[in-house]
Design a protein around this motif. Structure first.
Motif, PDB file in Angstrom:
ATOM      1  N   VAL A  51       0.823  -1.222   0.000  1.00 48.49           N
ATOM      2  CA  VAL A  51       0.000   0.000   0.000  1.00 48.49           C
ATOM      3  C   VAL A  51       0.850   1.262   0.000  1.00 48.49           C
ATOM      4  N   GLU A  52       2.201   1.043   0.133  1.00 51.71           N
ATOM      5  CA  GLU A  52       3.164   2.143   0.094  1.00 51.71           C
ATOM      6  C   GLU A  52       2.919   3.174   1.190  1.00 51.71           C
ATOM      7  N   ALA A  53       2.596   2.669   2.385  1.00 52.38           N
ATOM      8  CA  ALA A  53       2.394   3.552   3.544  1.00 52.38           C
ATOM      9  C   ALA A  53       2.448   2.723   4.813  1.00 52.38           C
ATOM     10  N   PRO A  54       2.977   3.281   5.904  1.00 53.64           N
ATOM     11  CA  PRO A  54       2.955   2.559   7.184  1.00 53.64           C
ATOM     12  C   PRO A  54       1.535   2.467   7.728  1.00 53.64           C
ATOM     13  N   LEU A  55       1.165   1.303   8.238  1.00 49.08           N
ATOM     14  CA  LEU A  55      -0.173   1.092   8.786  1.00 49.08           C
ATOM     15  C   LEU A  55      -0.200   1.240  10.306  1.00 49.08           C
ATOM     16  N   PHE A  56       0.953   1.087  10.931  1.00 48.25           N
ATOM     17  CA  PHE A  56       1.063   1.213  12.387  1.00 48.25           C
ATOM     18  C   PHE A  56       2.270   2.080  12.716  1.00 48.25           C
ATOM     19  N   TYR A  57       2.227   2.695  13.885  1.00 44.52           N
ATOM     20  CA  TYR A  57       3.392   3.390  14.405  1.00 44.52           C
ATOM     21  C   TYR A  57       3.418   3.227  15.919  1.00 44.52           C
ATOM     22  N   SER A  58       4.589   3.371  16.503  1.00 45.93           N
ATOM     23  CA  SER A  58       4.761   3.141  17.936  1.00 45.93           C
ATOM     24  C   SER A  58       5.099   4.440  18.656  1.00 45.93           C
TER      25      SER A  58
END
Length: 328
Positions: A51-58
């Motif tokens: 999808v060329e994008a981060p789905l999660f971040y911390s």
């Protein structure tokens, strides 16, 4: 070579993404999925590359959905909803006397009548394959949402579910929670105030179970401290055995008490005020239009009504429980 759409929308990829979005914990999600944490991490990174994008971040040790992740979560739910609708529409054209019916039951429910009915229904419909699953409330809702079970037998109202729009319910009976004890000072009371039930230790259901939450909420509403719980068990039989052996207090549904009168040597009383709830079938919208599901629900109604025609349905269920016990 797989296309980008195939990489994104494979069943396994979406399952992994949904589980991580549900738990927000890689270790817990991997355990529930039965895979290693590195394998889950690899699948999520693969999806993010697609999808060329981060789905999660911390943030620190806490995981969050990104804007792209929230879009993916909404889209995934919409995909499952479309698949469920398509499945239901296809199944509505199938036979009423053939096929599979999968039923999820709360582990805390007295299931003797349902077991007897399953035997009766099989004799009348030998080409219907019935599957019964004892589940937690969370497991039931997850399997309803993903169409893994056709019907759920559970307690209502359930405030933990915010979106009832896709679901319907069909009441089986009105239930009451009864207080069980061995206190001779309270022996003659048919109704007992909440404040008089906390002078001894309790055994009850696990913390997140519906009836345990109902008990805590009822005591809170009466401005009475919640009972001191010393043991938790998932089934009413386990609770009853522990209460008998340890002389602890407990609370169990009336249907279970009626079905197990021969095993209950404790005093039984109603709470004052009473604790009411419903036992019901829960299913997705239009599921009762599928011929075999409609036939099953109608047959259950007839089974209960045939037992005692002079009683209303709720009383029939309790009476059937009594009749089953007396004939054993």
């Amino acid at each position: 070579m797989k296309t980008k759409q195939e990489n994104i929308f494979s069943s396994k990829t979406l399952t992994y993404f949904l589980q991580l979005a549900e738990t927000m914990n890689y270790t817990q999600a991997a355990q529930l999925l039965g895979i290693t944490q590195p394998a889950l991490t690899q699948q999520i990174k693969k999806l993010e590359r697609s999808v060329e994008a981060p789905l999660f971040y911390s943030v620190g040790k806490k995981l969050h959905l990104s804007d792209a992740g929230r879009t993916m979560l909404q889209t995934t739910h919409e995909i499952y909803e479309l698949l469920n609708q398509a499945t239901d529409e296809i199944q509505q054209t199938t036979s009423a006397t053939q096929g599979k019916i999968s039923i999820g039951l709360l582990a805390s429910i007295e299931d003797r009548v349902l077991e007897d009915f399953a035997i009766h229904y099989y004799k009348e419909n030998p080409e219907i394959e019935l599957s019964f699953h004892m589940l937690t409330r969370k497991e039931i809702w997850e399997r309803l949402e993903t169409n893994q079970i056709d019907l759920a037998v559970m307690y209502l109202p359930d405030d933990s579910i915010k979106n009832w729009e896709p679901y319907k319910s069909k009441k089986i009976l009105n239930e009451d929670l009864l207080f069980l004890h061995h206190n001779q000072k309270l022996a003659k009371r048919k109704k007992i105030k909440y404040k008089d039930t906390i002078d001894n230790n309790w055994v009850t259901y696990p913390e997140r179970y519906y009836l345990n939450s109902l008990i805590n909420e009822s005591y809170k509403n009466q401005l009475v401290d919640a009972p001191n719980i010393v043991a938790h068990f998932t089934t009413p039989n386990q609770i009853l055995r522990f209460a008998r052996s340890t002389q602890t207090y407990t609370a169990l549904p009336n249907s279970f008490v009626q079905a197990h009168q021969a095993d209950i040597d404790s005093y039984v009383a109603s709470f004052d005020p009473a604790i009411h709830f419903d036992l019901a079938f829960v299913f997705r919208q239009d599921k009762d239009q599928i011929p075999r599901i409609a036939s099953f629900l109608d047959a259950f109604d007839d089974y209960i009504k045939d037992a005692f025609d002079d009683y209303i349905k709720a009383e029939d269920y309790i009476s059937r429980l009594k009749a089953t016990t007396e004939t054993e």
